[in-house]
Design a protein around this motif. Sequence first.
Motif, mmCIF file in Angstrom:
data_model
loop_
_atom_site.group_PDB
_atom_site.id
_atom_site.type_symbol
_atom_site.label_atom_id
_atom_site.label_comp_id
_atom_site.label_asym_id
_atom_site.label_seq_id
_atom_site.Cartn_x
_atom_site.Cartn_y
_atom_site.Cartn_z
ATOM 1 N N UNK A 115 0.811 -1.222 0.000
ATOM 2 C CA UNK A 115 0.000 0.000 0.000
ATOM 3 C C UNK A 115 0.844 1.271 0.000
ATOM 4 N N UNK A 116 2.065 1.207 0.529
ATOM 5 C CA UNK A 116 2.937 2.386 0.481
ATOM 6 C C UNK A 116 3.322 2.714 -0.957
ATOM 7 N N UNK A 117 3.494 1.690 -1.775
ATOM 8 C CA UNK A 117 3.832 1.909 -3.177
ATOM 9 C C UNK A 117 2.622 2.422 -3.952
ATOM 10 N N UNK A 118 1.433 1.943 -3.603
ATOM 11 C CA UNK A 118 0.228 2.330 -4.340
ATOM 12 C C UNK A 118 -0.262 3.718 -3.932
ATOM 13 N N UNK A 119 -0.406 3.936 -2.616
ATOM 14 C CA UNK A 119 -1.034 5.163 -2.131
ATOM 15 C C UNK A 119 -0.039 6.203 -1.617
ATOM 16 N N UNK A 120 1.192 5.779 -1.405
ATOM 17 C CA UNK A 120 2.211 6.693 -0.894
ATOM 18 C C UNK A 120 2.326 6.604 0.615
ATOM 19 N N UNK A 121 3.554 6.465 1.094
ATOM 20 C CA UNK A 121 3.798 6.317 2.524
ATOM 21 C C UNK A 121 3.281 7.521 3.309
ATOM 22 N N UNK A 122 3.427 8.716 2.753
ATOM 23 C CA UNK A 122 2.996 9.920 3.459
ATOM 24 C C UNK A 122 1.485 9.893 3.702
ATOM 25 N N UNK A 123 0.704 9.515 2.685
ATOM 26 C CA UNK A 123 -0.746 9.429 2.846
ATOM 27 C C UNK A 123 -1.122 8.406 3.913
ATOM 28 N N UNK A 124 -0.482 7.251 3.865
ATOM 29 C CA UNK A 124 -0.799 6.183 4.818
ATOM 30 C C UNK A 124 -0.486 6.623 6.243
ATOM 31 N N UNK A 125 0.702 7.186 6.452
ATOM 32 C CA UNK A 125 1.121 7.575 7.801
ATOM 33 C C UNK A 125 0.261 8.689 8.392
ATOM 34 N N UNK A 126 -0.115 9.655 7.567
ATOM 35 C CA UNK A 126 -0.862 10.789 8.101
ATOM 36 C C UNK A 126 -2.358 10.512 8.224
ATOM 37 N N UNK A 127 -2.834 9.423 7.604
ATOM 38 C CA UNK A 127 -4.275 9.135 7.601
ATOM 39 C C UNK A 127 -4.682 8.187 8.719
ATOM 40 N N UNK A 128 -3.853 7.192 9.039
ATOM 41 C CA UNK A 128 -4.281 6.114 9.923
ATOM 42 C C UNK A 128 -3.524 6.107 11.250
ATOM 43 N N UNK A 129 -4.199 5.637 12.285
ATOM 44 C CA UNK A 129 -3.618 5.578 13.627
ATOM 45 C C UNK A 129 -2.505 4.527 13.665
ATOM 46 N N UNK A 130 -1.406 4.810 14.377
ATOM 47 C CA UNK A 130 -0.292 3.847 14.440
ATOM 48 C C UNK A 130 -0.710 2.467 14.952
ATOM 49 N N UNK A 131 -1.611 2.410 15.939
ATOM 50 C CA UNK A 131 -2.071 1.110 16.440
ATOM 51 C C UNK A 131 -2.710 0.296 15.324
ATOM 52 N N UNK A 132 -3.485 0.974 14.491
ATOM 53 C CA UNK A 132 -4.158 0.291 13.392
ATOM 54 C C UNK A 132 -3.162 -0.143 12.321
ATOM 55 N N UNK A 133 -2.199 0.708 12.030
ATOM 56 C CA UNK A 133 -1.203 0.379 11.011
ATOM 57 C C UNK A 133 -0.324 -0.792 11.424
ATOM 58 N N UNK A 134 -0.171 -1.010 12.727
ATOM 59 C CA UNK A 134 0.653 -2.128 13.201
ATOM 60 C C UNK A 134 0.127 -3.468 12.704
ATOM 61 N N UNK A 135 -1.167 -3.536 12.389
ATOM 62 C CA UNK A 135 -1.761 -4.793 11.931
ATOM 63 C C UNK A 135 -1.517 -5.052 10.449
ATOM 64 N N UNK A 136 -1.005 -4.071 9.725
ATOM 65 C CA UNK A 136 -0.925 -4.177 8.262
ATOM 66 C C UNK A 136 0.457 -4.573 7.746
ATOM 67 N N UNK A 137 1.398 -4.770 8.652
ATOM 68 C CA UNK A 137 2.792 -4.974 8.248
ATOM 69 C C UNK A 137 3.157 -6.456 8.227
ATOM 70 N N UNK A 138 3.779 -6.878 7.139
ATOM 71 C CA UNK A 138 4.308 -8.236 6.989
ATOM 72 C C UNK A 138 5.704 -8.117 6.398
ATOM 73 N N UNK A 139 6.687 -8.669 7.093
ATOM 74 C CA UNK A 139 8.074 -8.637 6.617
ATOM 75 C C UNK A 139 8.531 -7.221 6.272
ATOM 76 N N UNK A 140 8.126 -6.270 7.112
ATOM 77 C CA UNK A 140 8.596 -4.905 6.959
ATOM 78 C C UNK A 140 7.829 -4.057 5.964
ATOM 79 N N UNK A 339 -12.445 6.170 4.351
ATOM 80 C CA UNK A 339 -11.535 6.793 5.322
ATOM 81 C C UNK A 339 -11.949 8.198 5.731
ATOM 82 N N UNK A 340 -13.010 8.716 5.140
ATOM 83 C CA UNK A 340 -13.476 10.044 5.539
ATOM 84 C C UNK A 340 -13.879 10.023 7.010
ATOM 85 N N UNK A 341 -13.454 11.001 7.812
ATOM 86 C CA UNK A 341 -13.775 10.998 9.244
ATOM 87 C C UNK A 341 -15.265 10.870 9.525
#
Length: 430
Positions: A115-140, A339-341
């Motif tokens: 998803x970082x390649x598709x949507x951009x790391x900046x968009x992903x990081x600034x949009x979603x809560x870190x706790x939630x993003x922790x569930x999306x990572x596999x092998x870095x 993802x709209x609030x």
Amino acid sequence: MIKTDITRRNVLALAGAAGAGCLMGSPAARAATANTLVYIGWSHTEAGSKPFLEQTFEKYRSENKDIKLDTVGVPFAQMETTLLLRKRSNQQTDVGQLQERWLSPFVAAGGMFDVDEVFGKEFVDKTYHPNALAMTKVNGKRYALPWVTGSTGLVAHAKVLADAGVKEMPKTIDAFVEALRAVKKAKPSSSPMGLSTKNPSLTQLETQLFFWTFGGTFFKDTEVVVDSDANRQALTLLADLVKDGLILPGNDRFDIRRLYAQEQVAFYPDPPLARAFARAQSGQGEAYDKNVVPVAMPVLKSGDAPVSVQWGHLLGFFNYGGAKPTPDGATGRFVKLLSQPEVQIAYYKETGVFPATLAAINTLKDDAYLTRWIDLSSSARPDELSPFSNANELRTVIGEEVAAAMLGQKKPADALKSMSDRLKSIGPKK
């Protein structure tokens, strides 16, 4: 739960045989699907969330008249197998709803986008809560976006505890057992601790909290390490709680939710939907909220970190017979709508599932139930079996052996020895 002879491991093997060329599809096929978005999920088949999600899908259609949105609804119990079979047949699947513990095997099978390649790391990081993003990572790498977040942790019943004279939430296992005994004395027919014993999958997931609390674990990478002193202590405690009537056997989480609403359970493990179930099953709606209290799992000794299990729903992006997703294309627009609030907050208020975006969570900062649970989720761990392609098979073995010890059919040490032998015979597969 619907049973099937198709295991996750078997379907993954078949799917892998399809080959990279089949996954990509022909240029003509990809062009033909460029203006069609196929979404597959389970929540829009369920009564509690169906009306809201159908309205949301219609909103997408009305705002994107150049896109044909096809929604495929599959019951939760069939969802994982259905997605894998769609991979095998290269059937167009652009976006799929995933339970967080399914992500790693799908990534291993191939055909998922970073998803970082598709949507951009900046968009992903600034949009979603870190706790939630922790569930999306596999092998870095991150292979999904979080849709709803939370954890499987402990829920307390304030009234049941108050009626038993328990004035403080127990912080240690010893204090926890004392609280359970107080509840049992005040309500002899109760199950002070609610824990699943008749569904092996739930038994494994829920009792994992106790094994972790005692410092135990099931696996070290792919090595089976269940037969340990820490695990024997944890399983002995669980068996003693049943023997002493502090856990009534023969229930699963669905039974326990009902007993909780009937004020027969003081503690049980659940995701954040606990409050929505309590509202519905108590018949008191929001007036019952004051009784539903998220609490930290008690620790073995003061200073230990409380444990919980990661839980959430993800949006995965699949290279099955469709076009590559883009931020401004059909898939990107779908993600941005969900993802709209205001959409995330409305979904939470309608169903009780927590939003995953920073903006929505910040807007709800005065919601004590949500903020407390999000805080408790900061140290949530992945379910131990989530990395394995044959997780369902392993989960059943663990659940069966734990239940056998809890029900007095085996001594805890014998159950762990049998569990170890069976798991080694199967072998965890990545």
